[in-house]
Design an enzyme around this catalytic site. Structure first.
Site, PDB file in Angstrom:
ATOM      1  N   HIS A   1      38.181  55.450   6.045  1.00  0.00           N
ATOM      2  CA  HIS A   1      37.560  56.653   6.613  1.00  0.00           C
ATOM      3  C   HIS A   1      36.764  57.458   5.596  1.00  0.00           C
ATOM      4  O   HIS A   1      35.778  58.095   5.953  1.00  0.00           O
ATOM      5  CB  HIS A   1      38.628  57.544   7.272  1.00  0.00           C
ATOM      6  CG  HIS A   1      39.068  57.030   8.621  1.00  0.00           C
ATOM      7  ND1 HIS A   1      39.613  55.770   8.807  1.00  0.00           N
ATOM      8  CD2 HIS A   1      39.029  57.591   9.873  1.00  0.00           C
ATOM      9  CE1 HIS A   1      39.901  55.591  10.093  1.00  0.00           C
ATOM     10  NE2 HIS A   1      39.557  56.679  10.757  1.00  0.00           N
TER      11      HIS A   1
ATOM     12  N   ASN B   1      43.962  56.703   7.417  1.00  0.00           N
ATOM     13  CA  ASN B   1      42.562  56.937   7.055  1.00  0.00           C
ATOM     14  C   ASN B   1      41.935  55.757   6.322  1.00  0.00           C
ATOM     15  O   ASN B   1      40.910  55.925   5.647  1.00  0.00           O
ATOM     16  CB  ASN B   1      42.452  58.199   6.196  1.00  0.00           C
ATOM     17  CG  ASN B   1      42.851  59.424   6.985  1.00  0.00           C
ATOM     18  OD1 ASN B   1      42.356  59.647   8.077  1.00  0.00           O
ATOM     19  ND2 ASN B   1      43.779  60.202   6.454  1.00  0.00           N
TER      20      ASN B   1
ATOM     21  N   ARG C   1      51.121  59.521   6.476  1.00  0.00           N
ATOM     22  CA  ARG C   1      50.065  59.601   7.498  1.00  0.00           C
ATOM     23  C   ARG C   1      48.680  59.283   6.924  1.00  0.00           C
ATOM     24  O   ARG C   1      47.788  58.823   7.636  1.00  0.00           O
ATOM     25  CB  ARG C   1      50.074  60.979   8.173  1.00  0.00           C
ATOM     26  CG  ARG C   1      49.041  61.066   9.274  1.00  0.00           C
ATOM     27  CD  ARG C   1      49.194  62.242  10.198  1.00  0.00           C
ATOM     28  NE  ARG C   1      48.159  62.199  11.220  1.00  0.00           N
ATOM     29  CZ  ARG C   1      48.130  62.900  12.322  1.00  0.00           C
ATOM     30  NH1 ARG C   1      49.111  63.751  12.573  1.00  0.00           N
ATOM     31  NH2 ARG C   1      47.149  62.802  13.192  1.00  0.00           N
TER      32      ARG C   1
ATOM     33  N   GLU D   1      50.422  65.092   7.439  1.00  0.00           N
ATOM     34  CA  GLU D   1      49.828  64.275   6.378  1.00  0.00           C
ATOM     35  C   GLU D   1      50.195  64.741   4.970  1.00  0.00           C
ATOM     36  O   GLU D   1      49.340  64.946   4.113  1.00  0.00           O
ATOM     37  CB  GLU D   1      48.294  64.223   6.545  1.00  0.00           C
ATOM     38  CG  GLU D   1      47.687  63.022   5.839  1.00  0.00           C
ATOM     39  CD  GLU D   1      46.233  62.772   6.207  1.00  0.00           C
ATOM     40  OE1 GLU D   1      45.928  62.625   7.401  1.00  0.00           O
ATOM     41  OE2 GLU D   1      45.418  62.740   5.283  1.00  0.00           O
TER      42      GLU D   1
ATOM     43  N   HIS E   1      33.265  58.276   6.784  1.00  0.00           N
ATOM     44  CA  HIS E   1      32.835  59.661   7.029  1.00  0.00           C
ATOM     45  C   HIS E   1      31.573  59.989   6.223  1.00  0.00           C
ATOM     46  O   HIS E   1      30.711  60.743   6.688  1.00  0.00           O
ATOM     47  CB  HIS E   1      33.954  60.640   6.654  1.00  0.00           C
ATOM     48  CG  HIS E   1      35.073  60.675   7.658  1.00  0.00           C
ATOM     49  ND1 HIS E   1      36.244  61.363   7.442  1.00  0.00           N
ATOM     50  CD2 HIS E   1      35.193  60.117   8.898  1.00  0.00           C
ATOM     51  CE1 HIS E   1      37.044  61.214   8.497  1.00  0.00           C
ATOM     52  NE2 HIS E   1      36.436  60.468   9.381  1.00  0.00           N
TER      53      HIS E   1
ATOM     54  N   HIS F   1      31.516  56.350  15.006  1.00  0.00           N
ATOM     55  CA  HIS F   1      32.651  56.543  14.086  1.00  0.00           C
ATOM     56  C   HIS F   1      33.350  55.205  13.774  1.00  0.00           C
ATOM     57  O   HIS F   1      33.574  54.859  12.611  1.00  0.00           O
ATOM     58  CB  HIS F   1      33.638  57.537  14.705  1.00  0.00           C
ATOM     59  CG  HIS F   1      34.892  57.705  13.911  1.00  0.00           C
ATOM     60  ND1 HIS F   1      34.935  58.378  12.710  1.00  0.00           N
ATOM     61  CD2 HIS F   1      36.160  57.260  14.128  1.00  0.00           C
ATOM     62  CE1 HIS F   1      36.176  58.355  12.219  1.00  0.00           C
ATOM     63  NE2 HIS F   1      36.938  57.676  13.066  1.00  0.00           N
TER      64      HIS F   1
HETATM   65  P1  NAD Z   1      32.927  59.713  21.825  1.00  0.00           P
HETATM   66  O1  NAD Z   1      33.884  60.712  22.217  1.00  0.00           O
HETATM   67  O2  NAD Z   1      31.583  60.155  21.348  1.00  0.00           O
HETATM   68  O3  NAD Z   1      32.738  58.702  23.040  1.00  0.00           O
HETATM   69  C1  NAD Z   1      31.837  57.643  22.901  1.00  0.00           C
HETATM   70  C2  NAD Z   1      30.813  57.601  24.048  1.00  0.00           C
HETATM   71  O4  NAD Z   1      31.420  57.025  25.192  1.00  0.00           O
HETATM   72  C3  NAD Z   1      30.287  58.939  24.491  1.00  0.00           C
HETATM   73  O5  NAD Z   1      28.935  58.813  24.826  1.00  0.00           O
HETATM   74  C4  NAD Z   1      31.121  59.237  25.728  1.00  0.00           C
HETATM   75  O6  NAD Z   1      30.494  60.128  26.612  1.00  0.00           O
HETATM   76  C5  NAD Z   1      31.228  57.868  26.321  1.00  0.00           C
HETATM   77  N1  NAD Z   1      32.380  57.643  27.174  1.00  0.00           N
HETATM   78  C6  NAD Z   1      33.641  58.086  26.979  1.00  0.00           C
HETATM   79  N2  NAD Z   1      34.466  57.532  27.872  1.00  0.00           N
HETATM   80  C7  NAD Z   1      33.706  56.757  28.663  1.00  0.00           C
HETATM   81  C8  NAD Z   1      33.999  55.927  29.777  1.00  0.00           C
HETATM   82  N3  NAD Z   1      35.236  55.728  30.193  1.00  0.00           N
HETATM   83  N4  NAD Z   1      32.969  55.287  30.365  1.00  0.00           N
HETATM   84  C9  NAD Z   1      31.707  55.413  29.894  1.00  0.00           C
HETATM   85  N5  NAD Z   1      31.375  56.159  28.839  1.00  0.00           N
HETATM   86  C10 NAD Z   1      32.368  56.827  28.229  1.00  0.00           C
HETATM   87  O7  NAD Z   1      33.488  58.754  20.664  1.00  0.00           O
HETATM   88  P2  NAD Z   1      34.942  58.152  20.382  1.00  0.00           P
HETATM   89  O8  NAD Z   1      34.683  56.877  19.696  1.00  0.00           O
HETATM   90  O9  NAD Z   1      35.773  58.192  21.581  1.00  0.00           O
HETATM   91  O10 NAD Z   1      35.564  59.190  19.363  1.00  0.00           O
HETATM   92  C11 NAD Z   1      35.012  59.388  18.076  1.00  0.00           C
HETATM   93  C12 NAD Z   1      35.468  60.729  17.563  1.00  0.00           C
HETATM   94  O11 NAD Z   1      36.897  60.723  17.423  1.00  0.00           O
HETATM   95  C13 NAD Z   1      34.922  61.075  16.199  1.00  0.00           C
HETATM   96  O12 NAD Z   1      34.474  62.399  16.214  1.00  0.00           O
HETATM   97  C14 NAD Z   1      36.100  60.922  15.279  1.00  0.00           C
HETATM   98  O13 NAD Z   1      36.021  61.769  14.169  1.00  0.00           O
HETATM   99  C15 NAD Z   1      37.237  61.297  16.184  1.00  0.00           C
HETATM  100  N6  NAD Z   1      38.532  60.770  15.763  1.00  0.00           N
HETATM  101  C16 NAD Z   1      39.571  61.638  15.705  1.00  0.00           C
HETATM  102  C17 NAD Z   1      40.824  61.194  15.367  1.00  0.00           C
HETATM  103  C18 NAD Z   1      41.974  62.146  15.375  1.00  0.00           C
HETATM  104  O14 NAD Z   1      43.058  61.779  14.904  1.00  0.00           O
HETATM  105  N7  NAD Z   1      41.821  63.328  15.921  1.00  0.00           N
HETATM  106  C19 NAD Z   1      41.034  59.839  15.077  1.00  0.00           C
HETATM  107  C20 NAD Z   1      39.954  58.967  15.165  1.00  0.00           C
HETATM  108  C21 NAD Z   1      38.698  59.453  15.507  1.00  0.00           C
HETATM  109  N1  GLY Z   2      43.037  59.330  12.423  1.00  0.00           N
HETATM  110  C1  GLY Z   2      43.833  59.740  11.317  1.00  0.00           C
HETATM  111  C2  GLY Z   2      45.050  60.492  11.710  1.00  0.00           C
HETATM  112  O1  GLY Z   2      45.305  60.748  12.856  1.00  0.00           O
HETATM  113  O2  GLY Z   2      45.800  60.877  10.858  1.00  0.00           O
END
Ligand code: NAD
Ligand code: GLY
Length: 370
Positions: free
Chosen positions: A255, A252, A248, A244, A259, A272
């Site tokens: 975001h 966001n 990249r 980034e 956030h 999220h």
């Molecule tokens: P999460 O991981 O909390 O999952 C959402 C819910 O769904 C949870 O209760 C989980 O247990 C449940 N779940 C997961 N898979 C399931 C399935 N197949 N069947 C039933 N239930 C299931 O949330 P999310 O939306 O997956 O991820 C959000 C997180 O990702 C945030 O912390 C965000 O900051 C992060 N994020 C990171 C990036 C990155 O580039 N690293 C990008 C976007 C978001």
């Molecule tokens: N979700 C933002 C990134 O991966 O850069």
């Protein structure tokens, strides 16, 4: 973007995140959990599967059975964004040490973005870095968080404030896992899918507008297409700018606003993807004030988000001053100067530090009810 699939094209499988000798595949399809040879990605004799209490009863046995001839340990974490913190991360380290995992170990993230981000950060820091594999089970994790190597945890004072860039050695997306995903979580994932259309891929945005019903019905062909095209967009951006330094940042979109909502709600309020949906509307409204978008563009953005029942306005308790104090802690703040991702047009985003604070205040006031 010309790098994406044309609308009638299928992605060549697997898609590759192109990072030289750290390049890795994204396997996408139904039944991938029983098709992929996980052994290829587990170099040593041991692996630790990191999952949570919701996902383990549904998918853990299937994954374990796919990895014969290795010693597989498991840690089952509490479920929820509010557990994405250093205390939970420490449970992973304790497990690794108790089970005497050395630097040849591989961590396997089985879950949504919360499990994926924490597992990746554990892999980045355990004994100064071990390999990991992402098995994302939410739509959001499949199209966004499992790809690109951003890992980390939240702090009470700021979202994703502690973390590292650490790329997985493979991403395995099994569409079958979406069968058990609750509707609200599915919609939250659609925010990030729509994001790709808005920031870089207008043709995809048009396709999404015409395929809402099929996506809501989780039609296999539509879903596969949306996931593949999202992953290609993400892989292309990450391959161009892994850490980034430039482009990249457009990933966001919405975001910084989103956030702030999540942090203010102590990670127990909007999901999220929901918070980012509100943030995308705010970024779009600011883009009107910047002279780039028309109100009818904003209406189109609201319409597509709304068709997935995503929120468009800040939660009742959010105020402009709460937003501002949290937004100035964002990772995109440089030398005290706030930078925001705005839209030049539908399908083209840019990073801006050159906006009038009046536009920001007006946007915040418009979204906040008080
Ligand atoms: P999460 O991981 O909390 O999952 C959402 C819910 O769904 C949870 O209760 C989980 O247990 C449940 N779940 C997961 N898979 C399931 C399935 N197949 N069947 C039933 N239930 C299931 O949330 P999310 O939306 O997956 O991820 C959000 C997180 O990702 C945030 O912390 C965000 O900051 C992060 N994020 C990171 C990036 C990155 O580039 N690293 C990008 C976007 C978001
Ligand atoms: N979700 C933002 C990134 O991966 O850069």
């Amino acid at each position: 973007m010309d790098r994406t699939l044309s609308l009638d094209e299928k992605a060549s499988s697997p898609i590759t995140v192109d990072l030289g000798d750290r390049s890795y595949p994204i396997h996408i399809g139904r039944g991938q959990l029983s098709k992929v040879d996980f052994g290829r990605y587990i170099k040593g004799q041991k692996a630790l599967i990191v999952t949570n209490e919701t996902i383990a009863p549904i998918y853990l046995d299937m994954v374990v059975s796919q990895i014969p001839n290795k010693t597989i340990d498991v840690i089952i974490l509490p479920d929820g964004e509010q557990f994405k913190n250093l205390d939970t991360l420490n449970l992973i380290f304790t497990k690794l040490l108790e089970q005497q995992h050395d630097r040849t170990t591989t961590l396997i993230a089985l879950g949504g973005g919360v499990v994926g981000d924490m597992t990746g950060f554990a892999a980045a820091s355990y004994q100064r870095g071990v390999s990991f594999v992402q098995i994302p089970t939410t739509l959001l994790a499949q199209v966004d968080s499992s790809v690109g190597g951003k890992t980390g945890v939240n702090h009470a004072l700021g979202k994703n404030m502690l973390g590292a860039f650490h790329q997985p050695s493979a991403v395995v997306i099994d569409l079958n896992t979406l069968a058990s995903l609750p509707e609200r979580q599915f919609s939250a994932g659609m925010t990030e899918v729509i994001k790709y259309g808005l920031i870089a891929d207008y043709q995809f945005m048009q396709w999404l507008e015409s395929n809402v019903e099929s996506l809501l019905n989780r039609d296999e062909a539509a879903l596969t297409y949306a996931i593949e095209r999202s992953c290609i967009n993400k892989a292309t951006i990450v391959s161009a700018d892994e850490t980034e330094q430039g482009v990249r940042a457009i990933l966001n979109l919405g975001h910084t606003f989103g956030h702030a909502i999540e942090t203010s709600q102590q990670y127990k309020g909007l999901l999220h993807g929901e918070a980012v949906s509100v943030g995308i509307v705010m970024a779009a409204e600011m883009s009107v004030l910047a002279g780039h978008l028309s109100m009818s563009d904003v209406d189109r953005i609201k319409a597509i988000l709304n068709s997935f029942a995503l929120p468009l306005k800040a939660p009742a308790e959010m105020t402009s001053s709460k937003f501002l104090s949290l937004m100035y802690r964002d990772k995109k703040v440089l030398d005290g100067s706030l930078r925001l991702v705005l839209l030049k047009s539908l399908g083209e985003a840019y990073m801006s530090d050159d906006f009038s604070l009046e536009w920001l205040h007006s946007t915040l006031n418009n979204s906040c009810r008080t």
